[in-house]
Design an enzyme around this catalytic site. Structure first.
Site, PDB file in Angstrom:
ATOM      1  N   GLU A  93       0.816  -1.216   0.000  1.00  0.00           N
ATOM      2  CA  GLU A  93       0.000   0.000   0.000  1.00  0.00           C
ATOM      3  C   GLU A  93       0.852   1.270   0.000  1.00  0.00           C
ATOM      4  O   GLU A  93       0.509   2.244  -0.673  1.00  0.00           O
ATOM      5  CB  GLU A  93      -0.904  -0.021   1.234  1.00  0.00           C
ATOM      6  CG  GLU A  93      -1.963   1.065   1.244  1.00  0.00           C
ATOM      7  CD  GLU A  93      -2.850   0.966   2.469  1.00  0.00           C
ATOM      8  OE1 GLU A  93      -3.190   2.014   3.010  1.00  0.00           O
ATOM      9  OE2 GLU A  93      -3.188  -0.159   2.883  1.00  0.00           O
ATOM     10  N   ASP A  94       1.971   1.257   0.736  1.00  0.00           N
ATOM     11  CA  ASP A  94       2.716   2.503   0.975  1.00  0.00           C
ATOM     12  C   ASP A  94       4.093   2.581   0.321  1.00  0.00           C
ATOM     13  O   ASP A  94       4.735   3.627   0.399  1.00  0.00           O
ATOM     14  CB  ASP A  94       2.899   2.705   2.497  1.00  0.00           C
ATOM     15  CG  ASP A  94       1.575   2.902   3.219  1.00  0.00           C
ATOM     16  OD1 ASP A  94       0.595   3.271   2.538  1.00  0.00           O
ATOM     17  OD2 ASP A  94       1.509   2.683   4.429  1.00  0.00           O
TER      18      ASP A  94
END
Length: 744
Positions: A93-94
């Site tokens: 996600e990051d």
């Protein structure tokens, strides 16, 4: 978030990170060499991926995945794959790492888990609730790999533990989501200590004054409680030792949130909550002796203290759906206080503490499916036909999280577990979808009852069916289980589609007779002409004969196409464009006050906010901006589902304006009490009164007062004056039981 490393001791940080990782490994004692190697590899990948990121608190981001992995290991008892995935849970996600990278390094199972943990990208769209979509994505993994949900709960727990560094509006949003879905989910999965901590932390940020007050009172009464428990347990300890039992005794204080719930439900102050704690007796005994030993210990406890026969709970003979097993009794102490005593084995205690993971560790020693497996099957059933609306799906799923249960029987004596409040229809759908769809009634303990009849534990039910029976909209009011609701909705939708198809066919034939083309533009014109909300509704009304189709000939048409019925503005006259409303940014705080003429808003009736209250604005579709208190009864619902419509707000207090404040008073009925209260309002406090009403029953009075006050401080000073009146026991803000409608 990149950080200037000029003032940071990077060497010390590196050592702290390694120490945190070693602490994690120490909690995972049962790991093989290969498992430890996998966890180390996941740690190395996560450290490298998050190396330039920091949390809002300023610490390196990697501390968060390590803490989440430690919760999975230490507090949930999960295995190496889950721990490795917890370390990697934010990488896709990051950071630059992809799901393909995860699969290549750690295999297909890890990829599936990380994919379930990766949030849907937040694209702002006023018609989509990103929270609901993300909840749905997480829920869809329950029947596939439960580790996704368990890691997500660990992630949420650590975020709640470190919420201080977030902005106040973010704190409220996260706390609301936690109360709405994550706490009930932890409860359903048997993670009771995690559920209690999530609820307490939720209360801490949603209602800080209440949290701090109860916490302070628990702290001040701790010594007295401990002395009481020691005296209470002394004779039981001596008897258990004499009988030769290997046992441990723990005292567990109720969580702050459960104390607050009891205060609200029973309408009592903290001092009147008598069951502030429970005593737990844990036996180290073989599995085959668990049940007889538990009942023998129950016999010893009740030899010393009188039990309350209405408060005996045998979850050993019939465990809860999440695997929870224990024997609970409530007994009277010599000091006149009721004490709950929980009796269980070491195995049962581990299941109660670590929930699902421990449940599956012990499952191999039992035959057949457990009731928890049946719950998972229900989730699969719900997922087979997921609603197109994520919010409806989540609401249906949430129905499955409430764990108050009743135990009922089929005519052949088969035990079925249903939620409290379940009806004949719920039971019928629990047996089989077709049985539910054709159910016309039932016999409960040989007595004929209707579909809406609520069941009680111990009922034996025989369903009566008919091939002529069809579901109707009323059925949705009769059921409480998600499974039954979903099946009824599906059947009604199928029926509507069939009727609509017939209606469409009728319309096509009629238009052909009138030499009118069957086009989407013509259908839209007919919707407006007959004042129906959509094509499906139009077709259904036509099929049911509720539309006079010959009237179609009254609509002007040319070449088989209806002429537009929109009125055009005359030439030379310019239509004045409406003044555009100022754009609202959900990340910016708006100011509420008399000087803000550009902002169109209303105060919510459900909570009547006053200047000085912590507030937020909700951007509703039909009524514009509505101002709510952050501890409004509807706040959790709005912030958890529709946070993109919740805007931080603050007061502009320069101008004084009167607002309505509502109070509820409870006390002992006394001559002249109403006069004293009205005297305080009118003379001592110089407050204008809008309304006042009182009722009295068996010597106890209850009063509702509406007054005009300037702000929260003004109302609180009035509350203080009421509280010193002799006979008045409690004064509180009164919120109307109005539910804010939330639509996507």
């Amino acid at each position: 978030m990149a950080e200037d490393a000029g003032n940071i001791d990077l060497e010390k940080e590196r050592k702290d990170i390694l120490n945190a990782f070693r602490g994690l490994l120490r909690t995972f004692k049962q790991g093989t060499k290969e498992e430890n190697k996998m966890i180390r590899k996941a740690f190395d990948v996560a450290v490298e991926a998050h190396k330039d990121m920091r949390r809002k608190s300023g610490e390196p981001y990697i501390f968060h995945p390590i803490a989440v992995a430690r919760i999975c290991s230490e507090e949930m008892g999960l295995g190496a794959t889950a721990i490795a995935c917890a370390l990697l849970h934010d990488t896709v996600e990051d950071t630059h790492i992809s799901l393909e990278d995860i699969e290549e390094l750690f295999g297909g199972t890890a990829r599936k888990i990380i994919d379930g943990l990766t949030k849907i990208p937040e694209v702002f769209d006023e018609n989509v609730s990103i929270q609901a979509e993300n909840f749905r994505k997480m829920v869809l993994t329950i029947s596939d790999d439960l580790r996704v949900v368990l890691i997500k709960l660990a992630d949420r727990l650590h975020n709640m533990r470190t919420l201080e560094s977030m902005r106040p509006d973010k704190q409220l949003k996260i706390a609301s989501e936690t109360n709405f879905l994550y706490s009930p989910l932890a409860h359903r999965l048997g993670l009771y200590s995690i559920k209690s901590e999530l609820e307490d932390l939720g209360l801490k940020y949603m209602n800080p004054p209440i949290y701090n007050e109860i916490q302070s009172k628990l702290k001040s009464s701790k010594e007295a409680r401990n002395r009481f428990i020691r005296r209470f347990m002394q004779p039981i300890k001596e008897s258990l030792t004499k009988e030769g039992y290997d046992f441990e005794i723990k005292a567990r204080t109720k969580s702050i949130s459960s104390i607050w719930r009891k205060m609200q439900n029973k309408g009592i102050p903290f001092e009147e909550v008598y069951d502030l704690f429970a005593v737990r007796i844990i036996l180290n005994t073989p599995e085959e002796l668990e049940k007889p030993d538990a009942w023998r210990v129950y016999s010893i406890v009740t030899d010393y203290y009188q039990p309350n026969p209405d408060r005996l709970r045998d979850w050993i003979s019939t465990p809860r759906a999440n695997g929870y097993e224990s024997l609970h009794t409530t007994v009277m102490s010599p000091q006149g206080r009721w004490i709950e005593v929980q009796i269980r084995s070491k195995r049962m205690d581990e299941i109660a503490e670590k929930g699902l993971a421990a449940h599956y560790n012990y499952k191999e020693s039992k035959n057949g499916d457990t009731k928890f497996d049946r719950w998972i099957a229900e989730i699969r059933d719900l997922i087979e036909n997921p609603s197109t609306n994520a919010m409806d799906f989540i609401n249906d799923f949430k129905l499955n999280l409430f764990s108050e249960e009743i135990y009922v029987f089929t005519p052949k004596g088969e035990l079925r577990v249903l939620p409290n409040g379940a009806t004949i229809l719920d039971f019928a759908f629990d047996i089989h979808t077709q049985v539910g769809l054709t159910c016309i009634g039932a016999k409960v303990n040989n007595k004929l009852v209707p579909l809406s009849h609520q069941l009680k534990s111990g009922n034996q039910i025989e369903i009566i069916t008919s091939t002529k029976q069809k579901p109707n909209d009323e059925w949705l009011k009769y059921v409480v289980t998600a499974r039954a609701k979903q099946k009824i909705k599906n059947a009604l939708n199928d029926e509507r589609k069939e009727i609509a198809a017939n209606g469409k066919e009728i319309l096509e034939r009629k238009l052909k007779n009138y030499n009118i083309k069957f086009t989407s533009e013509n259908v839209t014109t007919l919707e407006r002409f007959f004042k129906v909300p959509g094509a499906t509704e139009l077709y259904i009304k036509i099929a049911k004969g509720k539309i006079d189709l010959p009237k179609v000939k009254e609509i002007p048409q040319e070449g088989g196409i209806f002429k537009s019925d929109k009125k055009r503005p005359k030439k030379g006259i310019k239509s004045e464009a409406p003044k555009p409303k100022p754009a609202l940014n959900p990340k910016e705080t708006i100011v509420i006050g008399n000087n803000n003429v550009d902002l169109d808003y209303k105060y919510a009736k459900c909570c009547n906010p006053l200047p000085g209250d912590s507030i937020f604005a909700f951007n509703s579709i039909s009524e514009g901006l509505k101002i709510h208190r952050t501890n409004c009864p509807n706040a959790e619902n709005m912030m958890s589902k529709m946070a993109y419509r919740c805007i931080p707000a603050t007061w502009e207090l320069d101008d004084v304006k009167e607002h309505i404040g509502k109070l509820r008073l409870i006390g002992i009925d006394d001559l002249g009490l109403v006069n004293k209260i009205t005297d305080i309002i009118s003379h001592q406090h110089s407050v204008n009164m809008k309304s006042i009403s009182f009722s009295s029953h068996d010597g106890v009075f209850e009063g509702w007062v509406e007054v005009y006050v300037n702000d929260l401080q003004h109302l609180e000073s009035l509350i203080q004056k009421f509280e010193i009146v002799e006979g008045v026991k409690r004064v509180e803000r009164w919120d109307e039981a109005e539910i804010e409608r939330i639509t996507e």
